[in-house]
Design an enzyme around this catalytic site. Structure first.
Site, PDB file in Angstrom:
ATOM      1  N   ASP A  34      -8.158  -4.969  -0.411  1.00 20.25           N
ATOM      2  CA  ASP A  34      -8.529  -5.922  -1.436  1.00 20.25           C
ATOM      3  C   ASP A  34      -8.094  -7.363  -1.088  1.00 20.25           C
ATOM      4  O   ASP A  34      -8.813  -8.238  -1.946  1.00 20.25           O
ATOM      5  CB  ASP A  34      -8.076  -5.225  -2.740  1.00 20.25           C
ATOM      6  N   HIS A  89       0.891  -1.441   0.042  1.00 13.46           N
ATOM      7  CA  HIS A  89       0.130   0.045   0.082  1.00 13.46           C
ATOM      8  C   HIS A  89       0.812   1.317  -0.091  1.00 13.46           C
ATOM      9  O   HIS A  89       1.823   1.214   0.708  1.00 13.46           O
ATOM     10  CB  HIS A  89      -0.958  -0.104   1.355  1.00 13.46           C
TER      11      HIS A  89
HETATM   12  C1  SDX Z   1      -6.166   0.376  -3.078  1.00 15.79           C
HETATM   13  O1  SDX Z   1      -4.310   4.820  -2.034  1.00 15.79           O
HETATM   14  C2  SDX Z   1      -5.143   4.075  -1.312  1.00 15.79           C
HETATM   15  O2  SDX Z   1      -5.581   4.552  -0.292  1.00 15.79           O
HETATM   16  C3  SDX Z   1      -5.728   3.100  -2.125  1.00 15.79           C
HETATM   17  C4  SDX Z   1      -6.986   2.171  -1.413  1.00 15.79           C
HETATM   18  C5  SDX Z   1      -8.125   2.969  -1.228  1.00 15.79           C
HETATM   19  O3  SDX Z   1      -8.731   2.623  -0.425  1.00 15.79           O
HETATM   20  O4  SDX Z   1      -8.247   3.771  -2.053  1.00 15.79           O
HETATM   21  O5  SDX Z   1      -6.387   1.742  -0.079  1.00 15.79           O
HETATM   22  C6  SDX Z   1      -7.275   1.013  -2.537  1.00 15.79           C
HETATM   23  O6  SDX Z   1      -5.816   0.851  -4.159  1.00 15.79           O
HETATM   24  C7  SDX Z   1      -5.292  -0.727  -2.130  1.00 15.79           C
HETATM   25  C8  SDX Z   1      -3.905  -1.101  -3.102  1.00 15.79           C
HETATM   26  C9  SDX Z   1      -4.592  -2.355  -4.277  1.00 15.79           C
HETATM   27  N1  SDX Z   1      -3.523  -2.660  -5.022  1.00 15.79           N
HETATM   28  C10 SDX Z   1      -2.871  -4.009  -5.025  1.00 15.79           C
HETATM   29  O7  SDX Z   1      -2.985  -4.582  -4.421  1.00 15.79           O
HETATM   30  C11 SDX Z   1      -1.876  -4.289  -6.070  1.00 15.79           C
HETATM   31  C12 SDX Z   1      -0.674  -4.736  -5.629  1.00 15.79           C
HETATM   32  N2  SDX Z   1      -0.003  -3.772  -4.852  1.00 15.79           N
HETATM   33  C13 SDX Z   1       0.961  -3.087  -5.474  1.00 15.79           C
HETATM   34  O8  SDX Z   1       1.124  -2.868  -6.630  1.00 15.79           O
HETATM   35  C14 SDX Z   1       1.447  -1.727  -4.536  1.00 15.79           C
HETATM   36  O9  SDX Z   1       1.796  -2.297  -3.463  1.00 15.79           O
HETATM   37  C15 SDX Z   1       0.609  -0.472  -4.590  1.00 15.79           C
HETATM   38  C16 SDX Z   1       0.377  -0.001  -5.876  1.00 15.79           C
HETATM   39  C17 SDX Z   1      -0.374  -0.678  -3.777  1.00 15.79           C
HETATM   40  C18 SDX Z   1       1.649   0.688  -3.974  1.00 15.79           C
HETATM   41  O10 SDX Z   1       2.580   0.766  -4.780  1.00 15.79           O
HETATM   42  P1  SDX Z   1       3.538   1.936  -4.226  1.00 15.79           P
HETATM   43  O11 SDX Z   1       3.405   2.748  -3.121  1.00 15.79           O
HETATM   44  O12 SDX Z   1       4.022   2.753  -5.747  1.00 15.79           O
HETATM   45  O13 SDX Z   1       5.038   1.307  -4.135  1.00 15.79           O
HETATM   46  P2  SDX Z   1       6.192   0.821  -4.987  1.00 15.79           P
HETATM   47  O14 SDX Z   1       5.475   0.069  -6.303  1.00 15.79           O
HETATM   48  O15 SDX Z   1       7.182   1.561  -5.142  1.00 15.79           O
HETATM   49  O16 SDX Z   1       6.734  -0.691  -4.252  1.00 15.79           O
HETATM   50  C19 SDX Z   1       7.751  -0.618  -3.258  1.00 15.79           C
HETATM   51  C20 SDX Z   1       8.444  -1.785  -3.309  1.00 15.79           C
HETATM   52  C21 SDX Z   1       8.881  -2.088  -4.762  1.00 15.79           C
HETATM   53  O17 SDX Z   1      10.098  -2.972  -4.678  1.00 15.79           O
HETATM   54  P3  SDX Z   1      11.482  -2.295  -4.682  1.00 15.79           P
HETATM   55  O18 SDX Z   1      11.702  -1.532  -6.109  1.00 15.79           O
HETATM   56  O19 SDX Z   1      11.768  -1.622  -3.633  1.00 15.79           O
HETATM   57  O20 SDX Z   1      12.642  -3.554  -4.852  1.00 15.79           O
HETATM   58  O21 SDX Z   1       7.601  -2.898  -3.105  1.00 15.79           O
HETATM   59  C22 SDX Z   1       7.411  -3.806  -4.044  1.00 15.79           C
HETATM   60  C23 SDX Z   1       7.880  -2.996  -5.339  1.00 15.79           C
HETATM   61  O22 SDX Z   1       8.122  -4.075  -6.545  1.00 15.79           O
HETATM   62  N3  SDX Z   1       6.157  -4.119  -4.103  1.00 15.79           N
HETATM   63  C24 SDX Z   1       5.873  -5.516  -4.392  1.00 15.79           C
HETATM   64  C25 SDX Z   1       4.353  -5.280  -4.374  1.00 15.79           C
HETATM   65  N4  SDX Z   1       3.622  -3.831  -3.691  1.00 15.79           N
HETATM   66  C26 SDX Z   1       4.998  -3.190  -3.809  1.00 15.79           C
HETATM   67  N5  SDX Z   1       6.105  -6.433  -4.646  1.00 15.79           N
HETATM   68  C27 SDX Z   1       5.216  -7.724  -4.989  1.00 15.79           C
HETATM   69  N6  SDX Z   1       3.903  -7.782  -4.580  1.00 15.79           N
HETATM   70  C28 SDX Z   1       3.381  -6.577  -4.382  1.00 15.79           C
HETATM   71  N7  SDX Z   1       2.300  -6.658  -4.190  1.00 15.79           N
END
Ligand code: SDX
Length: 427
Positions: free
Chosen positions: A363, A306
């Site tokens: 989710d 998140h």
């Molecule tokens: C919602 O913003 C809100 O409030 C949203 C929400 C709402 O109520 O409106 O809460 C609802 O959208 C919840 C999120 C639902 N999305 C998912 O579950 C999709 C999977 N999650 C990710 O794609 C990710 O965690 C995000 C998009 C939710 C957040 O991404 P960020 O904050 O941009 O973080 P990032 O992509 O920079 O990740 C940081 C690190 C990275 O690795 P490094 O580059 O540091 O090595 O964490 C890794 C990412 O690759 N990472 C994951 C991951 N989420 C982050 N690796 C594997 N699986 C994941 N799910």
């Protein structure tokens, strides 16, 4: 508390005020930055940038706290009705019984959708994604309710609000019926708001509809938990579209499109598809964990991570307990729930996830409940949108009441400079 922050640029010291919130968050007010220094900030994804001051929702990502207008999400999920929470978010305080009665009756007055919208609905293929249908029908509402566009007065704003709150669940019900190839149902003013959501989705033409209290209670809780979440992607979209003075319905329609993405609200559908894939693959969660950690693999563990929560998403905790309760009460055994729990346990003891503070988000478990209620997977994000509607309205109303300027970010240009035009023969 510090009152300002200074920095030195080209041997000159610049000072900018600090803005403090009621929960002691601090921000640098850089409204005069470019005028004074010629500089802009650069922050892709706005990970460090506040877009507004807001009194609607507070969340603390480190502590896993979520409050609507100061009320904790745990209390509201346990003891409130979704329409009460909608009133709270939009008007700033929980309603008295008289206020709630009037709100419900004003919504009932508007709980009819122009029959011509069925022509638009009919034009979609059955395979259309429900979020595309919902976004289109919501935008089309403007054509049938033109006065909802420019809300110059408090009365016009209120009328637009009760109109969208009344018609949106009908569009949600009609979207599900379209996808299932079933006849459309109408809103029944004898039923509660949440009970209407269920009857418009599930009532069959060939049998009496009997409301199931377990389904209604689960739906009520899920809708409350999704109702607002400060400046997330779709809410920021609703705000920025509304900042051009586009109407409320058009702004909500844009928010639906933003929510559709699998990185945002579309994740609840992607979670179930992921869990199903793991089940089909023999339940080997370790293989999918390895894929999620493999940078060369685009696969992510959907429902994990998140932007703000670097601790447990408080909503995920509540929904996880509710998932067990609802499945038990409905006598359903769903193997993907066990796979989800196994995946969670593995991730929470894996350094890749622990180091990056990746926890289950809202989710991760919600789809398991929606599925138990008989809602098709492709409709899960529509349910998220229905829950988020009061939050979108509340944030849009606050943006307009605060007379916020049109949203127009700056950029750092990195393209070609001073190109000489050549005629096509010479290119
Ligand atoms: C919602 O913003 C809100 O409030 C949203 C929400 C709402 O109520 O409106 O809460 C609802 O959208 C919840 C999120 C639902 N999305 C998912 O579950 C999709 C999977 N999650 C990710 O794609 C990710 O965690 C995000 C998009 C939710 C957040 O991404 P960020 O904050 O941009 O973080 P990032 O992509 O920079 O990740 C940081 C690190 C990275 O690795 P490094 O580059 O540091 O090595 O964490 C890794 C990412 O690759 N990472 C994951 C991951 N989420 C982050 N690796 C594997 N699986 C994941 N799910």
């Amino acid at each position: 508390m510090e009152k300002s922050i200074k920095f030195i640029y080209k041997d000159e010291t610049f000072e900018f005020p600090l803005v403090g919130g009621t929960e002691n968050e601090l921000g640098i007010d850089i409204k005069t930055l470019r005028a004074l220094t010629g500089l802009v900030t650069l922050d892709p994804g706005f990970k460090n940038s506040g877009s507004c001051e807001s009194g609607v929702t507070f969340l603390d990502g480190e502590k896993g706290i979520l409050k609507y207008r100061g009320y904790s999400i745990d209390d509201l999920a346990k003891g409130a009705d979704f329409l009460e929470v909608a009133y709270l978010l939009i008007f700033g305080e929980l309603p008295t019984s008289a206020q709630l009665e009037k709100f419900q009756s004003d919504i009932n007055e508007e709980a009819i959708v122009d029959e011509d919208l069925k022509t638009i609905l009919k034009s979609f293929p059955k395979t259309a994604h429900p979020m595309g249908i919902l976004a289109s029908l919501t935008s089309a509402l403007t054509a049938f309710n033109p006065s909802s566009v420019d809300v110059g007065s408090e009365e016009e704003m209120y009328q637009a609000i009760v109109t969208i709150l009344a018609k949106f669940p009908i569009l949600v019900g009609w979207t599900q019926r379209k996808v299932k190839g079933l006849p459309l149902n109408y809103y029944d003013t004898k039923l509660s708001y949440v009970d209407n959501v269920a009857q418009m989705m599930f009532k069959k033409p060939n049998s009496e509809y009997t409301s199931n209290p377990i389904v209604i209670e689960a739906l009520n809780k899920l809708l409350i938990l999704h109702a607002d979440h400060e400046q997330n992607c779709s809410t920021s979209t609703v705000r920025i579209v509304g900042s051009s003075h586009a109407g409320l319905f058009a702004s909500i329609s844009a928010g639906i499109s933003a929510l559709w993405g699998p990185l945002h609200g579309g994740a609840n559908q992607a979670v179930i598809e992921m869990l199903e894939a793991i089940k089909e693959d023999g339940g080997d969660t370790k293989k999918f964990m390895a894929k999620a950690k493999d940078k060369s693999d685009p696969f992510r563990l959907m429902g994990f991570g998140h932007r703000v929560y670097k601790n447990f998403d408080p909503r995920a905790k509540i929904i996880k307990v509710a998932a067990d309760e609802v499945l038990n009460e409905l006598g359903i055994v769903d193997p993907v729930l066990d796979i989800a729990k196994g995946l969670e346990q593995e991730a929470l003891s894996d350094s890749y996830f622990v180091d990056r503070k990746l926890y289950p988000n809202v989710d991760f478990y919600s789809g398991i409940i929606y599925r138990a209620l008989g809602i098709p997977t492709e409709m899960f994000t529509v349910m998220f949108a229905l829950g988020r509607l009061p939050g979108w309205i509340a944030q849009w109303k606050e943006m307009r009441e605060n007379n916020e300027p049109i949203g127009r970010p700056r950029q750092i240009y990195t393209g070609e400079t001073n190109k000489v035009l050549k005629t096509i023969e010479k290119r």
